[in-house]
Design a protein around this motif. Structure first.
Motif, PDB file in Angstrom:
ATOM      1  N   LEU A  34      72.234  31.053  38.830  1.00  0.00           N
ATOM      2  CA  LEU A  34      71.098  31.929  38.602  1.00  0.00           C
ATOM      3  C   LEU A  34      70.590  31.749  37.176  1.00  0.00           C
ATOM      4  O   LEU A  34      71.387  31.594  36.242  1.00  0.00           O
ATOM      5  CB  LEU A  34      71.503  33.386  38.842  1.00  0.00           C
ATOM      6  N   PRO A  35      69.284  31.785  36.987  1.00  0.00           N
ATOM      7  CA  PRO A  35      68.727  31.565  35.647  1.00  0.00           C
ATOM      8  C   PRO A  35      68.951  32.750  34.724  1.00  0.00           C
ATOM      9  O   PRO A  35      69.058  33.901  35.163  1.00  0.00           O
ATOM     10  CB  PRO A  35      67.236  31.362  35.926  1.00  0.00           C
ATOM     11  N   VAL A  36      69.027  32.449  33.433  1.00  0.00           N
ATOM     12  CA  VAL A  36      69.097  33.499  32.412  1.00  0.00           C
ATOM     13  C   VAL A  36      68.108  33.150  31.310  1.00  0.00           C
ATOM     14  O   VAL A  36      67.761  31.988  31.106  1.00  0.00           O
ATOM     15  CB  VAL A  36      70.513  33.644  31.811  1.00  0.00           C
ATOM     16  N   LYS A  37      67.662  34.159  30.598  1.00  0.00           N
ATOM     17  CA  LYS A  37      66.739  33.941  29.487  1.00  0.00           C
ATOM     18  C   LYS A  37      67.479  33.325  28.300  1.00  0.00           C
ATOM     19  O   LYS A  37      68.610  33.697  27.993  1.00  0.00           O
ATOM     20  CB  LYS A  37      66.098  35.272  29.059  1.00  0.00           C
ATOM     21  N   GLY A  74      74.094  38.984  32.584  1.00  0.00           N
ATOM     22  CA  GLY A  74      74.500  39.630  33.829  1.00  0.00           C
ATOM     23  C   GLY A  74      75.668  38.957  34.516  1.00  0.00           C
ATOM     24  O   GLY A  74      76.026  39.309  35.642  1.00  0.00           O
ATOM     25  N   SER A  75      76.306  38.006  33.838  1.00  0.00           N
ATOM     26  CA  SER A  75      77.356  37.202  34.449  1.00  0.00           C
ATOM     27  C   SER A  75      78.511  38.047  34.982  1.00  0.00           C
ATOM     28  O   SER A  75      79.003  37.819  36.095  1.00  0.00           O
ATOM     29  CB  SER A  75      77.879  36.184  33.428  1.00  0.00           C
ATOM     30  N   LEU A 101      67.357  39.877  34.958  1.00  0.00           N
ATOM     31  CA  LEU A 101      68.497  40.448  35.687  1.00  0.00           C
ATOM     32  C   LEU A 101      68.035  41.054  37.015  1.00  0.00           C
ATOM     33  O   LEU A 101      68.661  40.847  38.057  1.00  0.00           O
ATOM     34  CB  LEU A 101      69.187  41.518  34.837  1.00  0.00           C
ATOM     35  N   GLN A 102      66.937  41.798  36.975  1.00  0.00           N
ATOM     36  CA  GLN A 102      66.430  42.400  38.202  1.00  0.00           C
ATOM     37  C   GLN A 102      65.983  41.328  39.180  1.00  0.00           C
ATOM     38  O   GLN A 102      66.228  41.440  40.400  1.00  0.00           O
ATOM     39  CB  GLN A 102      65.264  43.342  37.892  1.00  0.00           C
ATOM     40  N   THR A 103      65.354  40.272  38.682  1.00  0.00           N
ATOM     41  CA  THR A 103      64.960  39.155  39.541  1.00  0.00           C
ATOM     42  C   THR A 103      66.180  38.531  40.208  1.00  0.00           C
ATOM     43  O   THR A 103      66.152  38.197  41.406  1.00  0.00           O
ATOM     44  CB  THR A 103      64.202  38.099  38.726  1.00  0.00           C
ATOM     45  N   ASN A 104      67.257  38.372  39.440  1.00  0.00           N
ATOM     46  CA  ASN A 104      68.477  37.789  40.007  1.00  0.00           C
ATOM     47  C   ASN A 104      69.099  38.700  41.059  1.00  0.00           C
ATOM     48  O   ASN A 104      69.601  38.218  42.084  1.00  0.00           O
ATOM     49  CB  ASN A 104      69.476  37.474  38.898  1.00  0.00           C
ATOM     50  N   PHE A 105      69.050  40.001  40.835  1.00  0.00           N
ATOM     51  CA  PHE A 105      69.519  40.935  41.868  1.00  0.00           C
ATOM     52  C   PHE A 105      68.695  40.768  43.145  1.00  0.00           C
ATOM     53  O   PHE A 105      69.237  40.744  44.254  1.00  0.00           O
ATOM     54  CB  PHE A 105      69.399  42.382  41.378  1.00  0.00           C
ATOM     55  N   ASP A 106      67.390  40.653  42.970  1.00  0.00           N
ATOM     56  CA  ASP A 106      66.512  40.485  44.128  1.00  0.00           C
ATOM     57  C   ASP A 106      66.802  39.164  44.844  1.00  0.00           C
ATOM     58  O   ASP A 106      66.786  39.099  46.081  1.00  0.00           O
ATOM     59  CB  ASP A 106      65.047  40.535  43.688  1.00  0.00           C
ATOM     60  N   LYS A 109      69.787  39.550  46.837  1.00  0.00           N
ATOM     61  CA  LYS A 109      69.666  40.759  47.664  1.00  0.00           C
ATOM     62  C   LYS A 109      70.783  41.767  47.362  1.00  0.00           C
ATOM     63  O   LYS A 109      71.402  42.332  48.275  1.00  0.00           O
ATOM     64  CB  LYS A 109      69.645  40.396  49.155  1.00  0.00           C
ATOM     65  N   ALA A 110      71.010  41.982  46.071  1.00  0.00           N
ATOM     66  CA  ALA A 110      72.032  42.929  45.628  1.00  0.00           C
ATOM     67  C   ALA A 110      71.407  44.312  45.477  1.00  0.00           C
ATOM     68  O   ALA A 110      71.074  44.747  44.374  1.00  0.00           O
ATOM     69  CB  ALA A 110      72.646  42.465  44.317  1.00  0.00           C
ATOM     70  N   SER A 111      71.259  44.998  46.583  1.00  0.00           N
ATOM     71  CA  SER A 111      70.630  46.318  46.553  1.00  0.00           C
ATOM     72  C   SER A 111      71.514  47.353  45.859  1.00  0.00           C
ATOM     73  O   SER A 111      71.037  48.434  45.494  1.00  0.00           O
ATOM     74  CB  SER A 111      70.323  46.788  47.983  1.00  0.00           C
ATOM     75  N   ASN A 112      72.797  47.034  45.673  1.00  0.00           N
ATOM     76  CA  ASN A 112      73.721  47.956  45.007  1.00  0.00           C
ATOM     77  C   ASN A 112      73.836  47.666  43.515  1.00  0.00           C
ATOM     78  O   ASN A 112      74.719  48.199  42.837  1.00  0.00           O
ATOM     79  CB  ASN A 112      75.106  47.901  45.653  1.00  0.00           C
ATOM     80  N   GLY A 113      72.940  46.820  42.992  1.00  0.00           N
ATOM     81  CA  GLY A 113      72.887  46.556  41.560  1.00  0.00           C
ATOM     82  C   GLY A 113      71.656  47.202  40.946  1.00  0.00           C
ATOM     83  O   GLY A 113      70.576  47.203  41.537  1.00  0.00           O
ATOM     84  N   LYS A 114      71.820  47.761  39.763  1.00  0.00           N
ATOM     85  CA  LYS A 114      70.711  48.420  39.076  1.00  0.00           C
ATOM     86  C   LYS A 114      70.687  47.978  37.623  1.00  0.00           C
ATOM     87  O   LYS A 114      71.734  47.873  36.979  1.00  0.00           O
ATOM     88  CB  LYS A 114      70.862  49.940  39.155  1.00  0.00           C
ATOM     89  N   VAL A 115      69.491  47.719  37.105  1.00  0.00           N
ATOM     90  CA  VAL A 115      69.305  47.341  35.714  1.00  0.00           C
ATOM     91  C   VAL A 115      68.553  48.449  34.989  1.00  0.00           C
ATOM     92  O   VAL A 115      67.535  48.940  35.491  1.00  0.00           O
ATOM     93  CB  VAL A 115      68.512  46.021  35.592  1.00  0.00           C
TER      94      VAL A 115
END
Length: 203
Positions: A34-37, A74-75, A101-106, A109-115
Motif C-alpha cells: 500500500l502506498p504511503v506519503k 499506518g503500517s 491512510l483513509q484511502t488505504n483503509f478503503d 475495505k477495512a470498515s473497522n479502521g478509523k483515521v
C-alpha cells in the motif's frame, strides 16, 4: 555504460521502488503493498522489526481494539487489522498522510479502521472515549513525545485493564519515565532503534 555503472543505476532504481509503500506481512491482506506519503520525518517500522513485534503479539491481536498513536504510514495499525483485530483507531497530524491512510483503509475495505487527523497529545489529553487493548506508541524521534503520550494513555482512561503497549524509541534515549504499573515483557534493539512491549497492570 560499464557493468559497475549499470549496477549502481539498478540499485538506485530498486531503492526508490521500495520507498513510498508498506507491505502487510500476514493475515487476510498478506503480501498487499500500500502506498504511503513521502514526508519529512516519516519513519515506517521496518519489516524486520514489525515481523518480530507481531510474532511477540501473535496470540494477542485477534479481537482487540487497537490504537496507533502516531500512525504515519499506518503500517502497525493495518497489520493489526489484517490479523483480525476488532478495530483500529489511527491518529495522524499530517493531513496528506491521514488522507492516504483513509484511502488505504478503503482499498482493503477495512470498515473497522478509523483515521483521525489530529495532534496526538491534544487528543489523548481528553478523557477517553473508549478503552484500547493494544496500543502502538511510535512517535517521531527526538521530539519529546513518548513520555507525555504514555502518561496521557494511563491517566486519562485510554487503556483496558491489561492492555499491551508497544513502544518504539531511539537508542540514545535513556530509559524513559513510563507509568509505574507498566511491566516490560519484551525488549529488543535493531540498529539505532529500541522496541519494546509493556503490559499494563491494574492499579
Amino acid at each position: 555504460m560499464g557493468t559497475n555503472q549499470r549496477l549502481r543505476s539498478k540499485q538506485k532504481v530498486n531503492t526508490s521502488s521500495k520507498s513510498g509503500q508498506i507491505r502487510i506481512i500476514a493475515g487476510q491482506w498478506r503480501g498487499r503493498k500500500l502506498p504511503v506519503k513521502d514526508l519529512e520525518g516519516l519513519r515506517p517500522t521496518t519489516d524486520r522489526v514489525k515481523e518480530t513485534v507481531f510474532n511477540w503479539l501473535a496470540m494477542d491481536v485477534r479481537d482487540t481494539n487497537c490504537l496507533d498513536c502516531f500512525s504515519g504510514s499506518g503500517s502497525l495499525g493495518l497489520e493489526a487489522l489484517s490479523r483480525y483485530a476488532a478495530s483500529a483507531l489511527l491518529l495522524e497530524r499530517d493531513k496528506s498522510a491521514a488522507k492516504q491512510l483513509q484511502t488505504n483503509f478503503d482499498t482493503v475495505k477495512a470498515s473497522n479502521g478509523k483515521v483521525v487527523c489530529t495532534d496526538t497529545l491534544a487528543f489523548l489529553a481528553q478523557p477517553a472515549q473508549q478503552e484500547f487493548d493494544l496500543v502502538f506508541v511510535d512517535p517521531p524521534f527526538r521530539k519529546g513525545l513518548l513520555e507525555p503520550c504514555c502518561e496521557s494513555l494511563e491517566n486519562n482512561g485510554w487503556l483496558s485493564e491489561n492492555a499491551l503497549i508497544y513502544v518504539e524509541r531511539e537508542k540514545e534515549l535513556t530509559q524513559p519515565n513510563l507509568p509505574s504499573n507498566w511491566t516490560l515483557i519484551k525488549d529488543k534493539t535493531a540498529g539505532q532503534v529500541i522496541y519494546q512491549v509493556y503490559q499494563r497492570q491494574p492499579q
